[in-house]
Design a protein around this motif. Structure first.
Motif, PDB file in Angstrom:
ATOM      1  N   TRP A 123       0.830  -1.195   0.000  1.00 56.10           N
ATOM      2  CA  TRP A 123       0.000   0.000   0.000  1.00 56.10           C
ATOM      3  C   TRP A 123       0.866   1.247   0.000  1.00 56.10           C
ATOM      4  O   TRP A 123       1.950   1.248   0.592  1.00 56.10           O
ATOM      5  N   VAL A 124       0.360   2.298  -0.635  1.00 54.62           N
ATOM      6  CA  VAL A 124       0.943   3.627  -0.451  1.00 54.62           C
ATOM      7  C   VAL A 124      -0.155   4.480   0.173  1.00 54.62           C
ATOM      8  O   VAL A 124      -1.267   4.550  -0.359  1.00 54.62           O
ATOM      9  N   LEU A 125       0.150   5.083   1.299  1.00 51.97           N
ATOM     10  CA  LEU A 125      -0.868   5.808   2.062  1.00 51.97           C
ATOM     11  C   LEU A 125      -0.410   7.227   2.349  1.00 51.97           C
ATOM     12  O   LEU A 125       0.776   7.468   2.586  1.00 51.97           O
ATOM     13  N   LEU A 126      -1.372   8.141   2.312  1.00 57.11           N
ATOM     14  CA  LEU A 126      -1.111   9.483   2.841  1.00 57.11           C
ATOM     15  C   LEU A 126      -1.699   9.469   4.247  1.00 57.11           C
ATOM     16  O   LEU A 126      -2.897   9.235   4.419  1.00 57.11           O
ATOM     17  N   THR A 127      -0.836   9.684   5.227  1.00 57.68           N
ATOM     18  CA  THR A 127      -1.218   9.412   6.609  1.00 57.68           C
ATOM     19  C   THR A 127      -0.921  10.602   7.515  1.00 57.68           C
ATOM     20  O   THR A 127       0.162  11.185   7.438  1.00 57.68           O
ATOM     21  N   TRP A 128      -1.885  10.926   8.371  1.00 53.14           N
ATOM     22  CA  TRP A 128      -1.716  11.995   9.365  1.00 53.14           C
ATOM     23  C   TRP A 128      -1.153  11.382  10.648  1.00 53.14           C
ATOM     24  O   TRP A 128      -1.688  10.394  11.166  1.00 53.14           O
ATOM     25  N   VAL A 129      -0.057  11.954  11.153  1.00 54.01           N
ATOM     26  CA  VAL A 129       0.553  11.458  12.387  1.00 54.01           C
ATOM     27  C   VAL A 129       0.293  12.476  13.503  1.00 54.01           C
ATOM     28  O   VAL A 129       0.949  13.532  13.550  1.00 54.01           O
ATOM     29  N   PRO A 130      -0.669  12.199  14.391  1.00 52.24           N
ATOM     30  CA  PRO A 130      -1.036  13.186  15.423  1.00 52.24           C
ATOM     31  C   PRO A 130       0.143  13.600  16.308  1.00 52.24           C
ATOM     32  O   PRO A 130       0.251  14.760  16.687  1.00 52.24           O
ATOM     33  N   ARG A 131       1.039  12.684  16.641  1.00 49.65           N
ATOM     34  CA  ARG A 131       2.152  13.043  17.513  1.00 49.65           C
ATOM     35  C   ARG A 131       2.993  14.164  16.915  1.00 49.65           C
ATOM     36  O   ARG A 131       3.437  15.075  17.599  1.00 49.65           O
ATOM     37  N   ASP A 132       3.198  14.083  15.579  1.00 47.65           N
ATOM     38  CA  ASP A 132       4.068  15.052  14.923  1.00 47.65           C
ATOM     39  C   ASP A 132       3.294  16.184  14.266  1.00 47.65           C
ATOM     40  O   ASP A 132       3.891  17.139  13.765  1.00 47.65           O
ATOM     41  N   GLY A 133       1.969  16.049  14.222  1.00 46.54           N
ATOM     42  CA  GLY A 133       1.141  17.087  13.609  1.00 46.54           C
ATOM     43  C   GLY A 133       1.471  17.289  12.141  1.00 46.54           C
ATOM     44  O   GLY A 133       1.563  18.418  11.667  1.00 46.54           O
ATOM     45  N   ARG A 134       1.651  16.190  11.397  1.00 46.60           N
ATOM     46  CA  ARG A 134       1.968  16.326   9.972  1.00 46.60           C
ATOM     47  C   ARG A 134       1.546  15.091   9.181  1.00 46.60           C
ATOM     48  O   ARG A 134       1.301  14.025   9.731  1.00 46.60           O
ATOM     49  N   LEU A 135       1.470  15.292   7.851  1.00 44.51           N
ATOM     50  CA  LEU A 135       1.162  14.201   6.929  1.00 44.51           C
ATOM     51  C   LEU A 135       2.459  13.572   6.443  1.00 44.51           C
ATOM     52  O   LEU A 135       3.443  14.285   6.228  1.00 44.51           O
ATOM     53  N   ILE A 136       2.439  12.249   6.273  1.00 43.08           N
ATOM     54  CA  ILE A 136       3.573  11.621   5.579  1.00 43.08           C
ATOM     55  C   ILE A 136       3.047  10.624   4.542  1.00 43.08           C
ATOM     56  O   ILE A 136       1.931  10.125   4.658  1.00 43.08           O
ATOM     57  N   ASN A 137       3.864  10.364   3.533  1.00 41.33           N
ATOM     58  CA  ASN A 137       3.572   9.289   2.592  1.00 41.33           C
ATOM     59  C   ASN A 137       4.102   8.012   3.212  1.00 41.33           C
ATOM     60  O   ASN A 137       5.305   7.885   3.461  1.00 41.33           O
TER      61      ASN A 137
END
Ligand SMILES: [Fe+2]
Length: 317
Positions: A123-137
């Motif tokens: 899978w390739v996902l665009l994901t929000w990481v609450p700890r870092d307050g940012r999106l990553i691929n």
């Protein structure tokens, strides 16, 4: 627990360059199959006596449960990711610019990750990481790989069953077609929800809530920039003799004798003190110095945090 099938979400006949046959087969066989497996596993787990079941059976069932559960969740997200015209909304453009530099840079990364999984699967996902307050691929080579506590908002299925009927081995053409079909309005809605997820709660030391603390990276930055800083290790004596090392370029002073050594310090320059882990000793020493009129703070993560970020230490002999 009985898991319920979700509706396909996107309207398959509106998709461009993806056949009904492909989407139907994917939904019925792969998503449906994962859901049927998940329910069969859940049924077995419900009647399992964990106290007497051999470990390999527990491991195997729980691993299969994780795989099937994530497969259903990701497939639901995948179908919900399509059905638009691939035009990035203003709000999502801003979010992608903030976290990737530009929409084009995001797109290049995301596509390249999809191309790279061609011939493999994942899978390739665009994901929000609450700890870092940012999106990553995010990359996943199988359904079970997920970032703990994170929320995916866009999913590209790179298993062969997702494209083989229409594209054969041409995974790159499938990735490009998927990008043209993204429903960015729906992605924006999920991003809005995800960004409301609170980060993990930080440690709170109620009794020292009024003592100003400073992060280890800020201390390192001040040192690197040559800013005036009186940095003092105030671990208890028995910690210093047990741990046997000390931060490079830092002096140690006994926290129990702060009343004696504080006269060595200047009130014109900031003072940062720290103990082993950033709890009461460092805080109390900072309070004693502040009460005496010094601009003193404590370094939150202590000596162990200094080492955990890889900052230099020397043997203290
Ligand atoms: Fe799939």
């Amino acid at each position: 627990m009985r898991y319920q099938l979700k509706q396909i979400y996107c309207r398959p006949w509106t998709l461009s360059g993806l056949s009904l046959k492909l989407i139907e087969s994917h939904y019925e066989n792969n998503y449906g199959g994962a859901l049927r497996r998940l329910n069969a596993i859940a049924e077995q787990l419900e009647t399992l006596d964990f106290a007497t079941t051999p470990p390999y059976v527990i491991n195997s069932l729980k691993r299969e449960e994780l795989t099937a559960l994530n497969s259903t969740l990701l497939h639901e997200l995948y179908f919900a990711s399509m059905g638009g015209e691939g035009r990035v909304t203003d709000a999502m453009s801003q979010a992608l610019m903030r976290d990737f530099g530009s929409v084009q840079r995001w797109r290049t990364q995301f596509s390249a990750m999809g191309y790279a999984l061609g011939g493999g699967s994942g899978w390739v996902l665009l994901t929000w990481v609450p700890r870092d307050g940012r999106l990553i691929n995010q990359y996943a080579s199988e359904h079970g790989q997920a970032i703990a506590g994170a929320v995916p908002v866009l999913a590209l299925d790179m298993y062969e069953h997702a494209y083989h009927i229409d594209f054969g081995a041409n995974a790159s053409a499938y990735v490009d077609t998927f990008l043209r079909n993204i429903d960015w309005k729906a992605v924006e809605g999920r991003y809005e929800d995800a960004s409301k997820v609170a980060p993990p709660r930080p440690l709170v030391q109620q009794e020292f809530a009024d003592v100003p603390g400073v992060d280890v990276e800020d201390v390192r930055a001040m040192l690197a920039e040559g800013k005036p800083l009186q940095l003092i290790d105030t671990r208890p004596k028995h910690f210093v003799s047990r741990q046997q090392d000390i931060a490079e370029g830092v002096i140690w002073r006994d926290p129990e004798r702060v009343g004696e050594w504080m006269s060595e310090l200047s009130k014109e320059q900031p003072v940062v003190v720290y103990c082993a882990y950033g709890f009461h000793i460092g805080c109390r020493t900072a309070i004693a110095l502040r009460d005496a009129g010094f601009d003193a703070r404590y370094m939150k993560v202590g000596h162990s945090g200094w080492k955990a970020v890889g900052a230099p230490v020397r043997l203290n002999r």
